[in-house]
Write a protein that holds these residues in place. Structure first.
Motif, PDB file in Angstrom:
ATOM      1  N   ALA A  99       0.828  -1.207   0.000  1.00  0.00           N
ATOM      2  CA  ALA A  99       0.000   0.000   0.000  1.00  0.00           C
ATOM      3  C   ALA A  99       0.861   1.255   0.000  1.00  0.00           C
ATOM      4  O   ALA A  99       0.580   2.201   0.725  1.00  0.00           O
ATOM      5  N   GLY A 100       1.924   1.228  -0.799  1.00  0.00           N
ATOM      6  CA  GLY A 100       2.846   2.364  -0.735  1.00  0.00           C
ATOM      7  C   GLY A 100       3.269   2.593   0.697  1.00  0.00           C
ATOM      8  O   GLY A 100       3.429   3.717   1.141  1.00  0.00           O
ATOM      9  N   MET A 101       3.430   1.494   1.436  1.00  0.00           N
ATOM     10  CA  MET A 101       3.672   1.599   2.878  1.00  0.00           C
ATOM     11  C   MET A 101       5.151   1.807   3.183  1.00  0.00           C
ATOM     12  O   MET A 101       6.001   1.039   2.745  1.00  0.00           O
ATOM     13  N   THR A 102       5.423   2.862   3.932  1.00  0.00           N
ATOM     14  CA  THR A 102       6.789   3.200   4.321  1.00  0.00           C
ATOM     15  C   THR A 102       7.240   2.319   5.481  1.00  0.00           C
ATOM     16  O   THR A 102       6.467   2.083   6.410  1.00  0.00           O
ATOM     17  N   GLN A 147      -3.354  12.249   5.485  1.00  0.00           N
ATOM     18  CA  GLN A 147      -4.082  10.981   5.551  1.00  0.00           C
ATOM     19  C   GLN A 147      -3.755  10.360   6.906  1.00  0.00           C
ATOM     20  O   GLN A 147      -2.582  10.215   7.278  1.00  0.00           O
ATOM     21  N   GLY A 149      -2.795   8.395  10.063  1.00  0.00           N
ATOM     22  CA  GLY A 149      -1.928   7.250  10.351  1.00  0.00           C
ATOM     23  C   GLY A 149      -0.805   7.025   9.360  1.00  0.00           C
ATOM     24  O   GLY A 149      -0.128   6.005   9.414  1.00  0.00           O
ATOM     25  N   ASP A 191       2.693  11.860   0.414  1.00  0.00           N
ATOM     26  CA  ASP A 191       3.744  11.287  -0.442  1.00  0.00           C
ATOM     27  C   ASP A 191       3.764  11.966  -1.815  1.00  0.00           C
ATOM     28  O   ASP A 191       2.720  12.378  -2.335  1.00  0.00           O
ATOM     29  N   GLU A 216      11.831   8.238   2.283  1.00  0.00           N
ATOM     30  CA  GLU A 216      11.194   7.050   2.859  1.00  0.00           C
ATOM     31  C   GLU A 216      11.307   5.891   1.870  1.00  0.00           C
ATOM     32  O   GLU A 216      11.441   6.113   0.676  1.00  0.00           O
TER      33      GLU A 216
HETATM   34  N1  GLN Z   1       3.841   6.083   2.560  1.00  0.00           N
HETATM   35  C1  GLN Z   1       2.888   6.557   3.516  1.00  0.00           C
HETATM   36  C2  GLN Z   1       2.891   5.694   4.741  1.00  0.00           C
HETATM   37  O1  GLN Z   1       3.341   4.616   4.704  1.00  0.00           O
HETATM   38  C3  GLN Z   1       1.485   6.661   2.934  1.00  0.00           C
HETATM   39  C4  GLN Z   1       0.922   5.376   2.434  1.00  0.00           C
HETATM   40  C5  GLN Z   1      -0.515   5.435   1.967  1.00  0.00           C
HETATM   41  O2  GLN Z   1      -1.228   6.372   2.241  1.00  0.00           O
HETATM   42  N2  GLN Z   1      -0.980   4.462   1.269  1.00  0.00           N
HETATM   43  O3  GLN Z   1       2.449   6.065   5.784  1.00  0.00           O
END
Ligand code: GLN
Length: 257
Positions: A99-102, A147, A149, A191, A216
């Motif tokens: 999820a594009g998760m850092t 966004q 969290g 992001d 990140e």
């Molecule tokens: N990269 C950011 C995070 O991990 C946002 C990820 C997202 O919103 N999907 O917190």
């Protein structure tokens, strides 16, 4: 109780824990038995994931599909709030998260991360006619949209002088940007690529040339201890990075909005 019996019980308990639960099955066993793997995401994050009718498309969707293919099973998508993704891993509602998760230290305590596949930065978006924000320090007194969290949220928490009133939290970056456009907040921290995608499609917004935080790294995540599944994900990522496919997909989904 006899000491030997206590020692035996303790030993068995440790062995069970090591085997991921007596009689229990690993996530990979479950995937193979059900012939499906459940990918958890938040499908409002172009170019990494976005809804297209019933489908979720994007860079992470293609990686997830490649993981399912390597496992030889069907891919099932669970689209949920970003904030719920790690607990969904812990409870077994989803098998892996993309999820594009850092990668962050806090998240590493609750989940295991794959190798990184993308580098991102946070950017600041304001109204196109707003000339008032010149430095990162100027953000401290503004109302910042984020966004909930996400790392943008954490950066805003670090920057603001008004933790109670200075941050407005939304379920998606898209909603935060909409509220900025409507004049309800002063800026959005999010992001870079998702921000660019939205700003390019929305009149009246611009991204400032400011770096509010460090770089990140995005990675996929699995439940703590799901090493076999993580190895499969890492193999897929290695292949897709080596061949240049990740880069190609980022360009494809950035342009094809
Ligand atoms: N990269 C950011 C995070 O991990 C946002 C990820 C997202 O919103 N999907 O917190």
């Amino acid at each position: 109780m006899n000491r030997k019996i206590v020692a035996l019980i303790l030993g068995l308990t440790l062995l069970c824990a090591a085997l991921a639960g007596c009689g229990g099955q690993s996530t990979l066993d479950k995937i193979e038995k059900n012939k499906k793997v459940v990918w958890g995401t938040n499908a409002y994050f172009m170019p990494f994931e976005i809804r297209e009718g019933e489908d979720v498309i994007g860079v992470d969707a293609e990686i997830a599909a490649a993981v399912a293919k390597k496992l030889g099973v069907e891919l099932v998508v669970e689209d949920m709030e970003f904030e719920s993704l790690i607990s969904a891993l812990e409870s077994g509602t989803v098998d892996f998260v993309g999820a594009g998760m850092t990668i962050t230290d806090e998240r590493k305590e609750k989940a295991d991360f794959s190798t990184g596949y993308w580098t991102a930065v946070q950017v600041v978006t304001v109204a196109a006619d707003d000339e008032s924000v010149l430095t990162v320090g100027d953000l401290s007194s503004l109302v910042i949209g984020v966004q909930s969290g996400t790392t943008g949220d954490f950066v805003a928490e670090d920057l603001t002088n008004n933790p109670d009133t200075g941050i407005m939290r939304y379920n998606t970056v898209i909603e935060a940007m909409q509220d900025l456009k409507n004049g309800n907040i002063d800026c959005v921290i999010a992001d870079d690529l998702p921000s660019q995608a939205i700003v390019s499609q929305t009149e009246g917004l611009k991204i400032l040339d400011l770096a509010p935080s460090d770089e990140e790294t995005y990675a996929f995540a699995v439940k703590k201890g799901d090493t076999e599944l993580l190895n499969v994900i890492n193999e897929v990522l290695a292949e897709m990075m080596e061949s240049g496919e990740i880069e190609t997909l980022v360009n494809k989904y950035s342009l094809g909005q």
